[in-house]
Write an enzyme that holds these catalytic residues in place. Structure first.
Site, mmCIF file in Angstrom:
data_model
loop_
_atom_site.group_PDB
_atom_site.id
_atom_site.type_symbol
_atom_site.label_atom_id
_atom_site.label_comp_id
_atom_site.label_asym_id
_atom_site.label_seq_id
_atom_site.Cartn_x
_atom_site.Cartn_y
_atom_site.Cartn_z
ATOM 1 N N ASN A 175 -14.590 -5.680 2.068
ATOM 2 C CA ASN A 175 -13.913 -6.973 1.928
ATOM 3 C C ASN A 175 -14.823 -8.128 2.339
ATOM 4 O O ASN A 175 -14.797 -9.203 1.733
ATOM 5 C CB ASN A 175 -12.618 -6.987 2.747
ATOM 6 C CG ASN A 175 -11.476 -6.329 1.987
ATOM 7 O OD1 ASN A 175 -11.643 -5.956 0.828
ATOM 8 N ND2 ASN A 175 -10.335 -6.170 2.615
ATOM 9 N N GLY B 29 -7.621 -16.102 -0.641
ATOM 10 C CA GLY B 29 -6.462 -15.953 0.244
ATOM 11 C C GLY B 29 -6.010 -14.514 0.231
ATOM 12 O O GLY B 29 -6.826 -13.607 0.109
ATOM 13 N N GLU C 84 -7.726 2.081 2.166
ATOM 14 C CA GLU C 84 -7.282 1.789 0.803
ATOM 15 C C GLU C 84 -8.055 0.591 0.242
ATOM 16 O O GLU C 84 -8.273 -0.381 0.938
ATOM 17 C CB GLU C 84 -5.772 1.489 0.817
ATOM 18 C CG GLU C 84 -5.191 1.171 -0.545
ATOM 19 C CD GLU C 84 -5.532 2.220 -1.580
ATOM 20 O OE1 GLU C 84 -5.195 3.395 -1.377
ATOM 21 O OE2 GLU C 84 -6.157 1.868 -2.604
ATOM 22 N N VAL D 152 0.826 -1.205 0.000
ATOM 23 C CA VAL D 152 0.000 0.000 0.000
ATOM 24 C C VAL D 152 0.866 1.263 0.000
ATOM 25 O O VAL D 152 0.605 2.214 -0.745
ATOM 26 C CB VAL D 152 -0.965 -0.021 1.209
ATOM 27 C CG1 VAL D 152 -1.706 1.305 1.342
ATOM 28 C CG2 VAL D 152 -1.961 -1.162 1.057
ATOM 29 N N PHE E 101 -16.236 -11.131 -8.711
ATOM 30 C CA PHE E 101 -16.118 -11.909 -7.466
ATOM 31 C C PHE E 101 -17.175 -13.009 -7.361
ATOM 32 O O PHE E 101 -17.725 -13.249 -6.303
ATOM 33 C CB PHE E 101 -16.161 -10.974 -6.236
ATOM 34 C CG PHE E 101 -14.868 -10.229 -6.066
ATOM 35 C CD1 PHE E 101 -13.885 -10.711 -5.213
ATOM 36 C CD2 PHE E 101 -14.604 -9.077 -6.791
ATOM 37 C CE1 PHE E 101 -12.667 -10.056 -5.084
ATOM 38 C CE2 PHE E 101 -13.393 -8.420 -6.677
ATOM 39 C CZ PHE E 101 -12.425 -8.906 -5.821
ATOM 40 N N CYS F 173 -5.433 -9.775 2.866
ATOM 41 C CA CYS F 173 -6.549 -8.943 3.353
ATOM 42 C C CYS F 173 -7.797 -9.717 3.750
ATOM 43 O O CYS F 173 -8.230 -9.643 4.898
ATOM 44 C CB CYS F 173 -6.896 -7.891 2.305
ATOM 45 S SG CYS F 173 -5.592 -6.673 2.132
ATOM 46 N N LYS G 7 -7.706 -12.026 7.005
ATOM 47 C CA LYS G 7 -7.466 -11.289 8.259
ATOM 48 C C LYS G 7 -8.569 -10.261 8.518
ATOM 49 O O LYS G 7 -8.971 -10.045 9.666
ATOM 50 C CB LYS G 7 -6.081 -10.630 8.235
ATOM 51 C CG LYS G 7 -6.040 -9.206 7.740
ATOM 52 C CD LYS G 7 -4.739 -8.505 8.052
ATOM 53 C CE LYS G 7 -4.559 -7.248 7.199
ATOM 54 N NZ LYS G 7 -5.567 -6.233 7.338
ATOM 55 N N TYR H 9 -16.469 -16.113 -8.798
ATOM 56 C CA TYR H 9 -15.777 -17.298 -9.316
ATOM 57 C C TYR H 9 -15.615 -18.361 -8.231
ATOM 58 O O TYR H 9 -14.988 -18.117 -7.197
ATOM 59 C CB TYR H 9 -14.404 -16.910 -9.875
ATOM 60 C CG TYR H 9 -14.525 -16.116 -11.157
ATOM 61 C CD1 TYR H 9 -14.451 -16.764 -12.385
ATOM 62 C CD2 TYR H 9 -14.760 -14.746 -11.142
ATOM 63 C CE1 TYR H 9 -14.582 -16.055 -13.574
ATOM 64 C CE2 TYR H 9 -14.903 -14.026 -12.321
ATOM 65 C CZ TYR H 9 -14.817 -14.694 -13.532
ATOM 66 O OH TYR H 9 -14.955 -13.991 -14.701
HETATM 67 P P1 NAD Z 1 3.104 -4.757 4.139
HETATM 68 O O1 NAD Z 1 3.331 -5.761 5.201
HETATM 69 O O2 NAD Z 1 3.379 -5.100 2.712
HETATM 70 O O3 NAD Z 1 3.951 -3.437 4.467
HETATM 71 C C1 NAD Z 1 4.007 -2.817 5.712
HETATM 72 C C2 NAD Z 1 5.330 -2.069 5.829
HETATM 73 O O4 NAD Z 1 5.319 -1.289 7.031
HETATM 74 C C3 NAD Z 1 6.550 -2.985 5.938
HETATM 75 O O5 NAD Z 1 7.484 -2.656 4.925
HETATM 76 C C4 NAD Z 1 7.117 -2.704 7.342
HETATM 77 O O6 NAD Z 1 8.538 -2.783 7.399
HETATM 78 C C5 NAD Z 1 6.641 -1.280 7.564
HETATM 79 N N1 NAD Z 1 6.623 -0.843 8.966
HETATM 80 C C6 NAD Z 1 6.224 -1.535 10.066
HETATM 81 N N2 NAD Z 1 6.372 -0.767 11.171
HETATM 82 C C7 NAD Z 1 6.868 0.428 10.765
HETATM 83 C C8 NAD Z 1 7.236 1.627 11.443
HETATM 84 N N3 NAD Z 1 7.105 1.741 12.766
HETATM 85 N N4 NAD Z 1 7.720 2.650 10.713
HETATM 86 C C9 NAD Z 1 7.846 2.550 9.363
HETATM 87 N N5 NAD Z 1 7.515 1.438 8.663
HETATM 88 C C10 NAD Z 1 7.028 0.388 9.356
HETATM 89 O O7 NAD Z 1 1.596 -4.297 4.299
HETATM 90 P P2 NAD Z 1 0.549 -3.914 3.141
HETATM 91 O O8 NAD Z 1 0.116 -5.126 2.411
HETATM 92 O O9 NAD Z 1 1.064 -2.738 2.380
HETATM 93 O O10 NAD Z 1 -0.698 -3.464 4.041
HETATM 94 C C11 NAD Z 1 -0.647 -2.289 4.825
HETATM 95 C C12 NAD Z 1 -2.045 -2.019 5.350
HETATM 96 O O11 NAD Z 1 -2.932 -1.729 4.258
HETATM 97 C C13 NAD Z 1 -2.693 -3.173 6.109
HETATM 98 O O12 NAD Z 1 -3.505 -2.658 7.128
HETATM 99 C C14 NAD Z 1 -3.552 -3.837 5.048
HETATM 100 O O13 NAD Z 1 -4.640 -4.536 5.596
HETATM 101 C C15 NAD Z 1 -4.024 -2.638 4.258
HETATM 102 N N6 NAD Z 1 -4.392 -2.928 2.861
HETATM 103 C C16 NAD Z 1 -3.621 -3.790 2.138
HETATM 104 C C17 NAD Z 1 -3.956 -4.055 0.811
HETATM 105 C C18 NAD Z 1 -3.152 -5.037 -0.006
HETATM 106 O O14 NAD Z 1 -3.664 -5.472 -1.038
HETATM 107 N N7 NAD Z 1 -1.927 -5.401 0.396
HETATM 108 C C19 NAD Z 1 -5.075 -3.424 0.227
HETATM 109 C C20 NAD Z 1 -5.814 -2.527 0.980
HETATM 110 C C21 NAD Z 1 -5.451 -2.292 2.310
#
Ligand code: NAD
Length: 437
Positions: free
Chosen positions: A214, A263, A154, A11, A255, A266, A269, A257
């Protein structure tokens, strides 16, 4: 505008790229030094179409930079995004420790006024608690810094994340503070040129909207998986049913399918979190609980189907095409394909897996039964059965004749209903799909 982004995962990087493309200046902070060094060296650690090119352009133009030092971003930016992870804990609730760390850090060094934007998926009430944490740290320092916290969840889809960010269906903004709303509107102005995309609401409603979205999408998938079982028993084809109901405008085609279950980082969890959150508030969630249960069972469906045809899988060679939880991403978190691989190995089968992007997976047991293959044909050499676990484009058109020649037994378990059963059978394959006879 000047933006700071905490967390350079899926994100954070997509947000940084999307804002920098429209001229904002972005400093990204991550507390993982190795990751930041990689990003500084121009290596993008995740696979997301268009992301590497966009980040390269913006780092070269000076619109994006990366640091491990929060103070650099906090001093620089007027708007600070929090995009750190909120993974599930053992009881299903969201782990907010990364969020809290960032809030403490901001509160410890902030000066002047900043708009803080919570983009991570967080339980209802978290944005207000983040404001409390920052304000407490500010008060204890006796400074006159001020903040306003906005919820801006997001909705990007991995595999299409950057295009989703560039063309959002809507931008959910949870705030009742007029100044912050004006800041966010300015920030997203370029994305609302055609029509206003911002949907304003309270922080609580914005936080719940993310989970609700979600949960709704996951419900559609589990619903179709349930229907696929009915289809099989009654001699219908779930693919016809999908087309039939998806063409109803009230339902829509997405959605719907049936497959090996959902998995990713998102859905699983977020379903666990909304259900825990609701129960803590005294609300039962029978629909969401059923969606999760169906999905847990569905993730075992491919191995069950193979066993009911082939019997004991011990000693057999099983080819698995696809490891990512869906196409166009390298993300294997909660991937049904990985669960399949581990279940097969635990049953004593030899696994030859291939994915266009994922080239290694966790192999805790150090299983010598796992081979990650260089290409799709290598994976099926001598295989007793081929499992199609992720519907990557390169699996859509395949040479069944040649496949039949190199496999030991001609058995296909199509976990994504990608192939035409009649065609597969015409080449002598035993075809086993989901919800089709
Ligand atoms: P991710 O695990 O890919 O990235 C998180 C990043 O945060 C890591 O690089 C980690 O090192 C960093 N981090 C942790 N603690 C930190 C700190 N104190 N200071 C600075 N950086 C720090 O996570 P993601 O998949 O990008 O998801 C982030 C959030 O967005 C989650 O809440 C997730 O549910 C939500 N989200 C994810 C998606 C997706 O498709 N991945 C879509 C929508 C929303």
């Amino acid at each position: 505008m000047k933006i700071g982004i905490f967390g350079t995962g899926y994100v954070g990087l997509v947000t940084a790229a999307g804002f920098a493309e429209v001229g904002h200046e972005v400093i990204c902070v991550d507390n993982n030094p190795a990751l930041v060094q990689q990003l500084k060296d121009g290596q993008i650690p995740i696979h997301e179409p268009g992301l590497a090119e966009s980040l390269k352009k913006s780092t070269e133009s000076g619109n994006i930079s990366f640091t491990t030092h929060p103070i650099i971003a906090i001093d620089f930016a007027s708007v600070l995004f929090i995009t750190v992870g909120t993974p599930a804990q053992a009881d299903g609730s969201a782990n907010l420790s990364y969020m809290n760390d960032v809030a403490n850090t901001i509160g410890t060094v902030i000066t002047g006024h900043k708009t803080i934007v919570v983009k991570s998926t967080v339980p209802v009430g978290t944005s207000r608690r983040i404001a409390d944490i920052i304000n407490l740290a500010i008060t204890s320092r006796n400074t006159d810094a001020t903040i306003c916290v906005v919820s801006n969840p997001e909705f990007l889809k991995e595999g299409e994340a950057l295009s989703d960010f560039r063309k959002p269906d809507r931008i959910i903004v949870g705030s009742t503070d007029a100044n912050s709303i004006a800041v966010i509107k300015k920030l997203y102005e370029s994305f609302s040129r055609n029509h206003e995309k911002i949907v304003l609401m309270t922080q609580e409603s914005a936080e719940l909207t993310k989970y609700a979205s979600n949960a709704m999408l996951a419900t559609r998938i589990s619903f179709m998986n349930e229907l696929s079982k009915i289809s099989e028993k009654l001699g219908a084809d779930i693919e016809d049913v999908r087309r039939g109901i998806g063409s109803d405008r009230r339902i829509g085609p997405d959605f719907l399918y049936a497959g090996a279950g959902f998995g990713g980082s998102c859905f699983p969890k977020d379903l666990a979190a909304i259900s825990t959150m609701a129960k803590d508030a005294g609300v039962e969630t029978p629909i969401i609980d059923a969606v999760q249960l169906i999905n847990i069972q569905q993730k075992e469906i491919l191995i069950r189907k193979a066993s009911s045809y082939l019997g004991d899988l011990s000693g057999l060679t099983c080819a698995v095409w696809g490891l990512a939880f869906k196409p166009n991403t390298d993300d294997t978190r909660e991937s049904p394909a990985l669960q399949l691989v581990y279940s097969l190995m635990n049953s004593g089968a030899y696994v030859r897996a291939y994915d266009p992007i994922v080239k290694q997976i966790k192999n805790d047991g150090g299983h010598s039964k796992l081979t990650i293959c260089a290409n799709r044909l290598d994976a099926i050499l001598g295989a007793d059965v081929l499992f199609l676990a992720t519907e990557w484009n390169e699996f859509k058109n395949v040479d069944f004749k040649h496949m039949g020649r190199v496999m030991k037994q001609k058995v296909i378990v199509d976990g994504r209903n990608l192939w035409n059963p009649v065609l597969c059978r015409s080449f002598g394959f035993k075809y086993i799909g989901i919800g089709r006879s």
